[in-house]
Design a protein around this motif. Structure first.
Motif, PDB file in Angstrom:
ATOM      1  N   LEU A   1      11.364  66.631  42.785  1.00 18.77           N
ATOM      2  CA  LEU A   1      12.098  67.460  43.750  1.00 18.77           C
ATOM      3  C   LEU A   1      13.509  66.932  43.954  1.00 18.77           C
ATOM      4  O   LEU A   1      14.474  67.704  43.986  1.00 18.77           O
ATOM      5  CB  LEU A   1      11.351  67.501  45.079  1.00 18.77           C
ATOM      6  CG  LEU A   1      12.030  68.306  46.200  1.00 18.77           C
ATOM      7  CD1 LEU A   1      12.194  69.766  45.792  1.00 18.77           C
ATOM      8  CD2 LEU A   1      11.233  68.202  47.498  1.00 18.77           C
ATOM      9  N   ALA A   2      13.641  65.615  44.080  1.00 24.19           N
ATOM     10  CA  ALA A   2      14.960  65.008  44.296  1.00 24.19           C
ATOM     11  C   ALA A   2      15.868  65.243  43.091  1.00 24.19           C
ATOM     12  O   ALA A   2      17.064  65.532  43.252  1.00 24.19           O
ATOM     13  CB  ALA A   2      14.813  63.513  44.564  1.00 24.19           C
ATOM     14  N   ALA A   3      15.322  65.134  41.882  1.00 24.69           N
ATOM     15  CA  ALA A   3      16.130  65.282  40.671  1.00 24.69           C
ATOM     16  C   ALA A   3      16.732  66.684  40.560  1.00 24.69           C
ATOM     17  O   ALA A   3      17.945  66.845  40.355  1.00 24.69           O
ATOM     18  CB  ALA A   3      15.281  64.978  39.432  1.00 24.69           C
ATOM     19  N   ILE A   4      15.906  67.697  40.719  1.00 27.13           N
ATOM     20  CA  ILE A   4      16.404  69.060  40.548  1.00 27.13           C
ATOM     21  C   ILE A   4      17.249  69.493  41.740  1.00 27.13           C
ATOM     22  O   ILE A   4      18.225  70.238  41.600  1.00 27.13           O
ATOM     23  CB  ILE A   4      15.242  70.044  40.283  1.00 27.13           C
ATOM     24  CG1 ILE A   4      15.793  71.371  39.736  1.00 27.13           C
ATOM     25  CG2 ILE A   4      14.388  70.256  41.532  1.00 27.13           C
ATOM     26  CD1 ILE A   4      14.722  72.277  39.165  1.00 27.13           C
ATOM     27  N   THR A   5      16.935  68.993  42.933  1.00 30.02           N
ATOM     28  CA  THR A   5      17.745  69.294  44.116  1.00 30.02           C
ATOM     29  C   THR A   5      19.136  68.692  43.983  1.00 30.02           C
ATOM     30  O   THR A   5      20.149  69.336  44.276  1.00 30.02           O
ATOM     31  CB  THR A   5      17.069  68.757  45.391  1.00 30.02           C
ATOM     32  OG1 THR A   5      15.798  69.380  45.551  1.00 30.02           O
ATOM     33  CG2 THR A   5      17.922  69.035  46.620  1.00 30.02           C
TER      34      THR A   5
END
Length: 323
Positions: free
Chosen positions: A300-304
């Motif tokens: 989630l953090a990577a794509i956000t």
């Protein structure tokens, strides 16, 4: 200087920028770079004296496009793929951030409709997902593994089938932007309502967190990517409906290219989601909870970061006034 006077004084120069960007006036990279220096100075001035005006939005958009024109033709640019993901896509996302916002707003609204509908009508989930799938899930819940569906079939076969389906859905969302974004929103509606009703179904059966630990291992990238694909379709559709100062054909070409590049940028995330769903999600009930949560948070953090934070950093870097 009043904003009207500022616009009048620089209008011809900005039109020259547009012609250079869209190929109506042949200019070499050095000439474009010179124009870019003037443009960022105008942008800096406008940001200082008219911070909330449409002039700032217009100049920022021109600056980003001009920057891309310069660096696309630079001889020292050897890694086109790296440039595409590190600079070109983030700038496109930044300049079309309103459509990203619209896509997320619609996604949350449609998901809420799915939740609300499932909460009001116990048969709604069966209508959306089908009796066979619901009965299978109920059996899995009774057996203590709510997400056992992800164990069905081989890992490689699951990965291929899931990834191809997700690629198809994403392509439809973008391509059908040609309908003015109507079909794009319809595809998002279908998928978001399904997600909302499915998650409520697990909540109603008392296994919500168990489902989250399984579904969102791959779901963070899959669902987030779907929203970005919707944004790509909306950009394409808006270019058709709202050409602004450009001809409709020129606007449509630009909107298509911008939407296409955003869609292409989602492909690595789509493949990553397919790998996780095919090879990792099936082990979610047995893996340590810390590992489970870590995978969800990291994906989630990577794509956000890539779509919602990094574009602002890239834009800030290129929009600095010339010294």
């Amino acid at each position: 200087m009043r904003e009207v006077a500022f616009i009048k004084q620089n209008k011809e120069k900005w039109l020259e920028f547009e012609q250079a960007i869209f190929g109506k006036a042949k200019k070499n990279p050095d000439e474009i770079a010179s124009l870019y220096i003037h443009l960022v100075n105008d942008l800096s001035y406008a940001q200082t004296y008219y911070p909330k005006s449409k002039t700032v939005i217009y100049l920022n958009h021109l600056a980003a496009l001009t920057y891309q024109k310069i660096y696309k033709t630079k001889r020292e640019e050897t890694n086109r793929v790296a440039y595409f993901f590190k600079t070109e896509v983030p700038l496109i996302v930044y300049n079309n951030r309103r459509y990203v916002l619209y896509a997320f707003i619609m996604f949350f609204i449609f998901t809420a409709i799915g939740v609300l509908s499932a909460s009001k009508d116990e048969n709604f989930v069966r209508v959306i997902l089908g009796d066979e799938y619901v009965n299978m899930t109920l059996k899995n819940i009774d057996e203590g593994n709510p997400v056992a569906v992800y164990k069905s079939g081989g890992s490689v076969g699951s990965f291929i089938g899931i990834t191809l389906n997700n690629l198809k859905v994403g392509a439809y969302m973008f391509i059908f932007g040609i309908t003015g974004g109507i079909m794009t929103m319809y595809f998002l509606f279908q998928n978001a309502v399904m997600l909302g009703s499915f998650q409520y179904f697990f909540y109603e059966k008392g296994v919500f967190w168990e489902s989250v630990r399984g579904i969102w291992i791959h779901g963070c990238m899959e669902i987030f990517g779907m929203v970005m694909e919707c944004a790509a379709g909306l950009i394409f559709g808006a270019a058709l409906l709202f050409p602004k100062t450009f001809s409709r054909v020129e606007s449509l070409k630009t909107g298509f290219k911008s939407g296409l590049k955003i869609w292409v940028s989602t492909l690595p995330f789509t493949f990553a989601a397919g790998v996780l769903e095919g090879f990792v999600t099936r082990y979610s009930p047995d893996m340590p909870r810390v590992l489970n949560i870590a995978i969800i948070l990291i994906t989630l953090a990577a794509i956000t970061y890539y779509y919602l934070i990094y574009p602002y950093k890239v834009n800030k870097r290129i929009a600095q006034p010339a010294k």
